[in-house]
Each structure stands twice: as C-alpha cells, then as structure tokens.
Design a protein around this motif. Structure first.
Motif, PDB file in Angstrom:
ATOM      1  N   PRO A   1       0.632  -1.478  -0.181  1.00  0.00           N
ATOM      2  CA  PRO A   1       0.023   0.393  -0.180  1.00  0.00           C
ATOM      3  C   PRO A   1       0.922   1.803  -0.215  1.00  0.00           C
ATOM      4  N   CYS A   2       0.141   2.476  -0.704  1.00  0.00           N
ATOM      5  CA  CYS A   2       1.660   3.980  -0.615  1.00  0.00           C
ATOM      6  C   CYS A   2       1.036   4.273   1.281  1.00  0.00           C
ATOM      7  N   VAL A   3       2.441   4.072   1.744  1.00  0.00           N
ATOM      8  CA  VAL A   3       2.806   4.853   2.917  1.00  0.00           C
ATOM      9  C   VAL A   3       1.486   6.203   3.224  1.00  0.00           C
ATOM     10  N   ASP A   4       1.013   6.994   2.177  1.00  0.00           N
ATOM     11  CA  ASP A   4       0.642   7.735   2.266  1.00  0.00           C
ATOM     12  C   ASP A   4      -1.243   8.139   2.228  1.00  0.00           C
ATOM     13  N   CYS A   5      -1.364   6.997   1.122  1.00  0.00           N
ATOM     14  CA  CYS A   5      -2.847   6.902   0.965  1.00  0.00           C
ATOM     15  C   CYS A   5      -3.669   5.390   1.194  1.00  0.00           C
ATOM     16  N   GLY A   6      -2.984   4.849   1.008  1.00  0.00           N
ATOM     17  CA  GLY A   6      -3.282   3.400   1.511  1.00  0.00           C
ATOM     18  C   GLY A   6      -3.641   3.151   0.024  1.00  0.00           C
ATOM     19  N   THR A   7      -2.933   3.077  -1.365  1.00  0.00           N
ATOM     20  CA  THR A   7      -3.609   2.162  -2.734  1.00  0.00           C
ATOM     21  C   THR A   7      -2.374   1.799  -2.631  1.00  0.00           C
ATOM     22  N   PHE A   8      -3.075   0.491  -3.615  1.00  0.00           N
ATOM     23  CA  PHE A   8      -1.982   0.002  -4.672  1.00  0.00           C
ATOM     24  C   PHE A   8      -0.737  -0.268  -5.262  1.00  0.00           C
TER      25      PHE A   8
ATOM     26  N   ARG B   1       5.309   5.195  -2.496  1.00  0.00           N
ATOM     27  CA  ARG B   1       3.514   6.406  -2.890  1.00  0.00           C
ATOM     28  C   ARG B   1       3.387   6.440  -3.705  1.00  0.00           C
ATOM     29  N   CYS B   2       1.590   6.317  -4.245  1.00  0.00           N
ATOM     30  CA  CYS B   2       1.292   6.293  -5.594  1.00  0.00           C
ATOM     31  C   CYS B   2       1.636   7.326  -5.883  1.00  0.00           C
ATOM     32  N   LYS B   3       1.939   8.254  -7.320  1.00  0.00           N
ATOM     33  CA  LYS B   3       1.676   9.110  -8.147  1.00  0.00           C
ATOM     34  C   LYS B   3       1.079  10.007  -7.875  1.00  0.00           C
ATOM     35  N   ASN B   4       0.235  10.516  -7.011  1.00  0.00           N
ATOM     36  CA  ASN B   4      -0.515  11.797  -6.838  1.00  0.00           C
ATOM     37  C   ASN B   4       0.440  11.852  -5.144  1.00  0.00           C
ATOM     38  N   CYS B   5       0.850  10.833  -4.612  1.00  0.00           N
ATOM     39  CA  CYS B   5       0.854  11.474  -2.979  1.00  0.00           C
ATOM     40  C   CYS B   5       2.352  11.585  -3.902  1.00  0.00           C
ATOM     41  N   GLN B   6       3.255  11.308  -4.264  1.00  0.00           N
ATOM     42  CA  GLN B   6       4.611  11.574  -4.740  1.00  0.00           C
ATOM     43  C   GLN B   6       4.175  13.057  -5.436  1.00  0.00           C
TER      44      GLN B   6
HETATM   45 ZN   LIG Z   1      -0.763   7.350  -2.463  1.00  0.00          ZN
END
Ligand SMILES: [Zn+2]
Ligand SMILES: [Zn+2]
Length: 70
Positions: free
Chosen positions: A26-33, A45-50
C-alpha cells in the motif's frame, strides 16, 4: 489461451501496470496499491502522493539552477 485470473490483480497507482495485489504494497500515504516492482525500486507512494510530496518539498517549484558539481 486466455485464462481468467482470480480477482487478485490491481492497477499500480505509480507505474500503471496491473500486478498481483497479494504481492504489492500500500502507498504509505493513502494506502492505494503499489506493485512489488515499484517497491523494489524504492517507490513507496502512488503518483498522486509523490507529486504532492514533491510539491510540498519544493513549495513553488523553484528549482535551484543546475550546478556542475563534479
Ligand atoms: Zn498515495
Ligand atoms: Zn508499479
């Protein structure tokens, strides 16, 4: 030769590849895959969080001029 897989595949929110959910993280920020391939490359982190982190870190996107450090 198209065999239906189990419902274990998810789209990695960093690279966009479809990978096995059970092998991802999971993304450490939002938990997405995030897929295991990205995790191995140090992406947590996912692209968004990065993007968000980068924006927060650079607040204003004023990058310093490229120096020829060598
Ligand atoms: Zn994220
Ligand atoms: Zn990925």
């Amino acid at each position: 030769m198209t065999k239906l897989q189990e419902h274990d595949a998810m789209i990695c929110r960093s690279c966009g590849n479809e990978e096995r959910a059970s092998e991802g993280y999971p993304c450490v920020d939002c938990g997405t895959f995030i897929c295991v391939m990205c995790d191995m490359r140090g992406i947590t982190r996912c692209k968004n969080c990065q993007t968000k982190r980068a924006a927060a870190a650079g607040a204003g996107e004023t990058l310093p001029p490229p120096k020829t450090a060598g």
